[in-house]
Scaffold this active site. Structure first.
Site, mmCIF file in Angstrom:
data_model
loop_
_atom_site.group_PDB
_atom_site.id
_atom_site.type_symbol
_atom_site.label_atom_id
_atom_site.label_comp_id
_atom_site.label_asym_id
_atom_site.label_seq_id
_atom_site.Cartn_x
_atom_site.Cartn_y
_atom_site.Cartn_z
ATOM 1 N N THR A 46 0.820 -1.206 0.000
ATOM 2 C CA THR A 46 0.000 0.000 0.000
ATOM 3 C C THR A 46 0.853 1.255 0.000
ATOM 4 O O THR A 46 0.420 2.310 -0.459
ATOM 5 C CB THR A 46 -0.941 -0.017 1.217
ATOM 6 O OG1 THR A 46 -1.679 -1.241 1.215
ATOM 7 C CG2 THR A 46 -1.924 1.131 1.193
ATOM 8 N N TYR A 133 4.892 -12.427 4.832
ATOM 9 C CA TYR A 133 3.808 -11.828 4.039
ATOM 10 C C TYR A 133 3.451 -12.808 2.925
ATOM 11 O O TYR A 133 4.160 -12.899 1.923
ATOM 12 C CB TYR A 133 4.288 -10.491 3.492
ATOM 13 C CG TYR A 133 3.273 -9.625 2.790
ATOM 14 C CD1 TYR A 133 1.919 -9.941 2.712
ATOM 15 C CD2 TYR A 133 3.686 -8.435 2.190
ATOM 16 C CE1 TYR A 133 1.022 -9.115 2.068
ATOM 17 C CE2 TYR A 133 2.799 -7.594 1.544
ATOM 18 C CZ TYR A 133 1.464 -7.934 1.493
ATOM 19 O OH TYR A 133 0.579 -7.106 0.838
ATOM 20 N N LYS A 161 1.247 -12.251 7.788
ATOM 21 C CA LYS A 161 0.170 -11.489 7.163
ATOM 22 C C LYS A 161 -0.443 -12.408 6.123
ATOM 23 O O LYS A 161 0.170 -12.721 5.096
ATOM 24 C CB LYS A 161 0.678 -10.196 6.526
ATOM 25 C CG LYS A 161 -0.455 -9.393 5.881
ATOM 26 C CD LYS A 161 0.016 -8.104 5.236
ATOM 27 C CE LYS A 161 -1.176 -7.379 4.610
ATOM 28 N NZ LYS A 161 -0.780 -6.125 3.909
ATOM 29 N N ILE A 201 -3.468 -6.434 9.355
ATOM 30 C CA ILE A 201 -2.731 -5.370 8.672
ATOM 31 C C ILE A 201 -3.629 -4.957 7.516
ATOM 32 O O ILE A 201 -3.727 -5.658 6.509
ATOM 33 C CB ILE A 201 -1.351 -5.848 8.181
ATOM 34 C CG1 ILE A 201 -0.493 -6.299 9.357
ATOM 35 C CG2 ILE A 201 -0.646 -4.739 7.407
ATOM 36 C CD1 ILE A 201 0.868 -6.855 8.972
#
Length: 288
Positions: A46, A133, A161, A201
């Site tokens: 992001t 991730y 995540k 998250i």
């Protein structure tokens, strides 16, 4: 149990005429902290990290660390050149921070053995905890369940995540008790928290972060009916923020609130007119 719990925001990188807007960044960080978020993730997806130079990424991290306690800051670390990645990791680790968010190397699609070797190398070289991730639709590589469970047994890999899209693997991770699961798919926040995820998250939490914090606390405190109501109140916003590639709609929503400029780095593009109109409507409803 790791310290990565609650609502963490993978913060956007504001721009003004192509340069990083540090004034806007500080304004946004202060807004998120004032509304109760548990932590900030710098230079994740992001944050458009792939469009930032290494020196720019470190500058963003330094600016965030001026405002946020180190134990509430995580830095993204992504790349497919392992030598360069480890060099950048050593630069990052000269700063105090809570951990690193590390995806698999993108584009090259390593084998399962290659994934295990990659994460062992990065984790061995780290002086801070690692959040793995798992995001195959961006990296091009998916973990087999056994591989993932082997990797997260490393003492420094304390959380994941979870954007893997495999419900069975998510359940296996939750059941294992060896790693904390953080929801990474915003529409799944409610059910992930109910199943035992420690937090999220979530890019959506840029917008009305206080409602996401309330949702987390309601489920944590077993107020499931209230949490369900909060989640369905947020769902139109969550859905609207992903109708175009992230973070374009998030930046549009933040610009509509006067927090940052609505600007991205090419090849990313600003939200289209229909998305802007939809976000205005959704924000108007939430603000009533």
């Amino acid at each position: 149990m790791s310290s990565f719990q609650g609502i963490w925001v993978p913060i956007v990188t504001p721009f003004h005429h192509g340069a990083i807007d540090f004034v806007g960044l500080r304004r946004l960080v202060s807004h998120l902290l004032e509304n109760g978020v548990d932590g900030i993730v710098v230079c994740g997806t992001t944050g458009e990290a792939a469009a930032l130079g290494k020196h720019e990424q470190l500058a963003v991290l330094d600016a965030v660390l001026e405002l946020v306690p180190a134990e509430r800051v995580v830095m993204g670390l992504a790349g497919n050149n392992l030598t360069e990645l480890l060099q950048f990791q050593s630069e990052i680790l000269k700063r105090p921070l809570a951990g690193l968010l590390v995806p698999p190397p993108y584009y090259i699609r390593p084998s399962q053995a290659g994934l295990e070797a990659f994460f062992k190398t990065v984790a061995d070289a780290s002086s801070v905890p690692i959040i793995l991730y798992d995001i195959p639709y961006r990296t091009g590589v998916a973990f087999e369940q056994a591989t993932l469970l082997n990797i997260v047994s490393h003492e420094r890999i304390v959380a994941i995540k979870d954007c893997g899209g495999n419900h069975a693997t998510t359940l296996a991770l939750l059941a294992s008790g060896t790693v904390d699961v953080l929801c990474g798919e915003d529409p799944q926040i409610f059910n992930a928290l109910c199943l035992g995820a420690k937090g999220a998250i979530t890019a959506s939490a840029h917008v009305h972060p206080e409602l996401f914090v309330a949702l987390y606390r309601q489920i944590r405190d077993n107020q499931l009916a209230t949490g369900r109501t909060t989640f369905f109140r947020l769902l139109p916003l969550i859905q609207s923020l992903f109708i175009e590639p992230n973070p374009a709609p998030v930046k549009t929503a933040l610009a509509l609130q006067g927090l940052i400029d609505d600007e991205l780095r090419a090849p990313m593009q600003r939200s289209g007119e229909n998305t802007v109109a939809r976000l205005k409507d959704v924000l108007g409803t939430l603000n009533r």
